[in-house]
Motif scaffolding. Structure first.
Motif, PDB file in Angstrom:
ATOM      1  N   THR A 122       0.809  -1.217   0.000  1.00  0.00           N
ATOM      2  CA  THR A 122       0.000   0.000   0.000  1.00  0.00           C
ATOM      3  C   THR A 122       0.842   1.267   0.000  1.00  0.00           C
ATOM      4  O   THR A 122       1.955   1.282   0.547  1.00  0.00           O
ATOM      5  N   ALA A 123       0.273   2.313  -0.545  1.00  0.00           N
ATOM      6  CA  ALA A 123       0.882   3.636  -0.459  1.00  0.00           C
ATOM      7  C   ALA A 123       0.987   4.100   0.989  1.00  0.00           C
ATOM      8  O   ALA A 123       1.752   5.023   1.286  1.00  0.00           O
ATOM      9  N   ALA A 124       0.225   3.449   1.880  1.00  0.00           N
ATOM     10  CA  ALA A 124       0.315   3.805   3.304  1.00  0.00           C
ATOM     11  C   ALA A 124       1.719   3.537   3.855  1.00  0.00           C
ATOM     12  O   ALA A 124       2.068   4.049   4.918  1.00  0.00           O
ATOM     13  N   PRO A 146      -1.290   1.908  12.167  1.00  0.00           N
ATOM     14  CA  PRO A 146      -1.014   0.466  12.321  1.00  0.00           C
ATOM     15  C   PRO A 146      -1.253  -0.335  11.037  1.00  0.00           C
ATOM     16  O   PRO A 146      -0.535  -1.301  10.764  1.00  0.00           O
ATOM     17  N   TYR A 147      -2.248   0.066  10.247  1.00  0.00           N
ATOM     18  CA  TYR A 147      -2.468  -0.625   8.966  1.00  0.00           C
ATOM     19  C   TYR A 147      -1.208  -0.546   8.095  1.00  0.00           C
ATOM     20  O   TYR A 147      -0.703  -1.566   7.606  1.00  0.00           O
ATOM     21  N   GLY A 148      -0.691   0.668   7.929  1.00  0.00           N
ATOM     22  CA  GLY A 148       0.518   0.853   7.123  1.00  0.00           C
ATOM     23  C   GLY A 148       1.703   0.115   7.723  1.00  0.00           C
ATOM     24  O   GLY A 148       2.495  -0.504   7.003  1.00  0.00           O
ATOM     25  N   ILE A 211     -22.441  14.213   1.179  1.00  0.00           N
ATOM     26  CA  ILE A 211     -21.046  13.783   1.242  1.00  0.00           C
ATOM     27  C   ILE A 211     -20.276  14.841   2.020  1.00  0.00           C
ATOM     28  O   ILE A 211     -20.460  16.045   1.797  1.00  0.00           O
ATOM     29  N   LYS A 212     -19.458  14.363   2.921  1.00  0.00           N
ATOM     30  CA  LYS A 212     -18.649  15.290   3.726  1.00  0.00           C
ATOM     31  C   LYS A 212     -17.272  15.388   3.108  1.00  0.00           C
ATOM     32  O   LYS A 212     -16.658  14.367   2.777  1.00  0.00           O
ATOM     33  N   ILE A 213     -16.780  16.617   2.965  1.00  0.00           N
ATOM     34  CA  ILE A 213     -15.389  16.813   2.530  1.00  0.00           C
ATOM     35  C   ILE A 213     -14.555  16.976   3.797  1.00  0.00           C
ATOM     36  O   ILE A 213     -14.776  17.911   4.578  1.00  0.00           O
ATOM     37  N   PHE A 214     -13.584  16.083   3.983  1.00  0.00           N
ATOM     38  CA  PHE A 214     -12.736  16.153   5.181  1.00  0.00           C
ATOM     39  C   PHE A 214     -11.561  17.101   4.924  1.00  0.00           C
ATOM     40  O   PHE A 214     -10.491  16.672   4.526  1.00  0.00           O
ATOM     41  N   GLY A 215     -11.798  18.379   5.137  1.00  0.00           N
ATOM     42  CA  GLY A 215     -10.710  19.356   5.029  1.00  0.00           C
ATOM     43  C   GLY A 215     -10.744  20.119   3.721  1.00  0.00           C
ATOM     44  O   GLY A 215     -10.701  19.520   2.644  1.00  0.00           O
ATOM     45  N   SER A 266      -8.409  15.890  -6.858  1.00  0.00           N
ATOM     46  CA  SER A 266      -8.810  16.377  -5.543  1.00  0.00           C
ATOM     47  C   SER A 266     -10.177  15.805  -5.181  1.00  0.00           C
ATOM     48  O   SER A 266     -10.912  15.295  -6.042  1.00  0.00           O
ATOM     49  N   VAL A 267     -10.524  15.941  -3.892  1.00  0.00           N
ATOM     50  CA  VAL A 267     -11.849  15.482  -3.444  1.00  0.00           C
ATOM     51  C   VAL A 267     -12.937  16.225  -4.231  1.00  0.00           C
ATOM     52  O   VAL A 267     -13.916  15.626  -4.687  1.00  0.00           O
ATOM     53  N   ARG A 268     -12.752  17.516  -4.429  1.00  0.00           N
ATOM     54  CA  ARG A 268     -13.775  18.278  -5.179  1.00  0.00           C
ATOM     55  C   ARG A 268     -13.878  17.788  -6.624  1.00  0.00           C
ATOM     56  O   ARG A 268     -14.979  17.754  -7.190  1.00  0.00           O
TER      57      ARG A 268
HETATM   58  N1  UFG Z   1     -12.721  11.744   2.031  1.00  0.00           N
HETATM   59  C1  UFG Z   1     -13.680  12.738   2.235  1.00  0.00           C
HETATM   60  N2  UFG Z   1     -14.921  12.348   2.637  1.00  0.00           N
HETATM   61  C2  UFG Z   1     -15.249  11.039   2.867  1.00  0.00           C
HETATM   62  C3  UFG Z   1     -14.269  10.042   2.660  1.00  0.00           C
HETATM   63  C4  UFG Z   1     -13.006  10.437   2.242  1.00  0.00           C
HETATM   64  O1  UFG Z   1     -13.420  13.924   2.054  1.00  0.00           O
HETATM   65  O2  UFG Z   1     -16.388  10.775   3.255  1.00  0.00           O
HETATM   66  C5  UFG Z   1     -11.401  12.161   1.558  1.00  0.00           C
HETATM   67  C6  UFG Z   1     -10.281  11.715   2.483  1.00  0.00           C
HETATM   68  O3  UFG Z   1     -10.074  12.680   3.487  1.00  0.00           O
HETATM   69  C7  UFG Z   1      -9.125  11.617   1.497  1.00  0.00           C
HETATM   70  C8  UFG Z   1      -9.791  11.192   0.184  1.00  0.00           C
HETATM   71  O4  UFG Z   1     -11.161  11.520   0.339  1.00  0.00           O
HETATM   72  O5  UFG Z   1      -8.547  12.866   1.302  1.00  0.00           O
HETATM   73  C9  UFG Z   1      -9.679   9.704  -0.083  1.00  0.00           C
HETATM   74  O6  UFG Z   1     -10.101   9.000   1.081  1.00  0.00           O
HETATM   75  P1  UFG Z   1     -10.343   7.422   1.106  1.00  0.00           P
HETATM   76  O7  UFG Z   1     -10.824   7.077   2.476  1.00  0.00           O
HETATM   77  O8  UFG Z   1     -11.181   7.013  -0.056  1.00  0.00           O
HETATM   78  O9  UFG Z   1      -8.892   6.825   0.851  1.00  0.00           O
HETATM   79  P2  UFG Z   1      -7.498   7.105   1.591  1.00  0.00           P
HETATM   80  O10 UFG Z   1      -6.656   7.943   0.669  1.00  0.00           O
HETATM   81  O11 UFG Z   1      -7.699   7.619   2.961  1.00  0.00           O
HETATM   82  O12 UFG Z   1      -6.902   5.644   1.750  1.00  0.00           O
HETATM   83  C10 UFG Z   1      -6.937   4.668   0.707  1.00  0.00           C
HETATM   84  C11 UFG Z   1      -7.025   3.287   1.338  1.00  0.00           C
HETATM   85  C12 UFG Z   1      -5.797   2.995   2.147  1.00  0.00           C
HETATM   86  C13 UFG Z   1      -4.580   3.179   1.277  1.00  0.00           C
HETATM   87  C14 UFG Z   1      -4.571   4.543   0.637  1.00  0.00           C
HETATM   88  C15 UFG Z   1      -3.446   4.654  -0.323  1.00  0.00           C
HETATM   89  O13 UFG Z   1      -8.171   3.195   2.175  1.00  0.00           O
HETATM   90  O14 UFG Z   1      -5.859   1.687   2.621  1.00  0.00           O
HETATM   91  O15 UFG Z   1      -5.781   4.758  -0.067  1.00  0.00           O
HETATM   92  O16 UFG Z   1      -3.395   5.933  -0.902  1.00  0.00           O
HETATM   93  F1  UFG Z   1      -3.473   3.041   2.024  1.00  0.00           F
END
Ligand code: UFG
Length: 333
Positions: A122-124, A146-148, A211-215, A266-268
């Motif tokens: 994983t990229a983690a 811990p996953y990473g 849908i919630k944008i986290f940040g 980006s999320v948007r």
């Molecule tokens: N996000 C939101 N709202 C949500 C869910 C997610 O804004 O309801 C944002 C997150 O903050 C993040 C992006 O969308 O910025 C992507 O989030 P995901 O949860 O879809 O994916 P992650 O990037 O957090 O993680 C995923 C996998 C990991 C892996 C990683 C590798 O879940 O296991 O990609 O880049 F390690």
């Protein structure tokens, strides 16, 4: 080898999201496939192997017997707990399954004399090292959850076994797995779902309120996090390329390779792509940052391109959203 010399591949966790797509891709490439799964999170209706063995990752005897029974030439190992956020709250199962379980599998491979492995990494593994540049495999492992850690620990074990016993192992570090089989045979069905694309689709289809944008205050053009979304079919073809490579080369040792596209959204932008697919608007709520989210995670996929001859072909955000959307509608999730 038996069965007209068609190599047989054991797919551990073949009933899951990436495992089911990879089983289809291995079959299309002419391999025999044996799916091994305990169905803790997988689905029986997406087991596409030529054979299915219901068993646990911790059952070293059964794993070794399965490898002998089916004359297995290589193993692809997907079976893992994957929720990074959950791993912070309750880490032990992540180490029990992802690390201790994988040690059993490696023991079984030794017992059965199987020396080739493709491992779901994983990229983690990179943690928060992104400076906005593409992440390449020369960066040190530096996970932040811990996953990473569980995945990075297994990489260290593989590296050690490769040096000590000549194990040939390729760890594929996935960026953001997304999309679904374009023919609709399988797709993403996590429970609970935490990934962005299926959640946005649910909001667009009225299955959730918003849908919630986290940040929205990240140092990116539109203030939201950027990720490298890779179509699950591209991940599947990456595994086929890694298996091809392991079967052709004897002294691979351990190699880690990114599977990503080198481009981020980006999320948007993801929300816009879903809005376009849906043809309608839906509520979007801006929230605070989610803990542990790096601003930008985008792969340098040069190593997999160069060594495996692999290229991402399906991974543009509109195509990913279309396939994920069609699968959600078809299964009415
Ligand atoms: N996000 C939101 N709202 C949500 C869910 C997610 O804004 O309801 C944002 C997150 O903050 C993040 C992006 O969308 O910025 C992507 O989030 P995901 O949860 O879809 O994916 P992650 O990037 O957090 O993680 C995923 C996998 C990991 C892996 C990683 C590798 O879940 O296991 O990609 O880049 F390690």
């Amino acid at each position: 080898m038996s069965d007209t010399d068609t190599p047989a591949i054991l797919v551990i966790g073949g009933a899951g999201y990436i495992g089911s797509h990879t089983t289809l891709a291995l079959a299309a490439a002419g391999y025999r496939t044996v799916v091994y799964d305990n169905f803790s999170t997988g689905h029986r209706d997406v087991c596409f192997g030529d054979a299915l063995v219901e068993g646990d990752l911790h059952d070293r005897k059964k794993l070794a017997q399965t490898m002998r029974d089916h004359d297995i030439q290589a193993v692809v190992h997907f079976a893992a707990l994957i929720e990074a956020g959950e791993s912070v709250v309750d880490p032990l199962p992540f180490f029990e399954n992802n690390v201790a379980g994988t040690l059993k599998l490696l023991g079984a491979m030794q017992d059965a004399g199987v020396g080739r492995l493709v491992f779901s990494s994983t990229a983690a593994c990179y943690g928060n090292q992104s400076t906005g540049d593409l992440l390449d495999e020369n960066l040190p492992r530096d996970p932040v959850n811990p996953y990473g850690h569980s995945k990075a620990m297994v990489e260290v074990v593989l590296e050690t076994l490769a040096a000590a016993h000549g194990l040939n192992a390729i760890a594929l570090r996935y960026f953001n797995a997304s999309g679904a089989d374009p023919e609709g045979r399988t797709g993403e069905r996590h429970d609970p779902e935490t990934h962005l694309i299926p959640l946005v689709i649910d909001a667009a289809r009225g299955k959730r309120a918003n849908i919630k944008i986290f940040g929205t205050d990240y140092d990116t053009d539109d203030g939201t996090c950027i990720r490298d979304y890779i179509h699950v079919n591209d991940l599947a073809s990456g595994h086929v390329a890694a298996i091809d490579y392991l079967l052709k080369h004897n002294e691979v040792g351990f190699q880690a390779m990114n599977l990503g596209t080198g481009r981020g959204n980006s999320v948007r932008e993801v929300i816009d792509a879903v809005r376009k697919m849906a043809g309608k608007d839906f509520p979007v709520v801006e929230e605070a940052r989610r803990e542990g989210d790096p601003a930008i995670l985008v792969a340098d996929a040069g190593r997999a391109n160069e060594i495996l001859g692999w290229q991402a072909r399906y991974s543009n955000i509109d195509g990913i959203v279309r396939d994920a959307w069609n699968f959600a509608v078809k299964t009415d999730q």
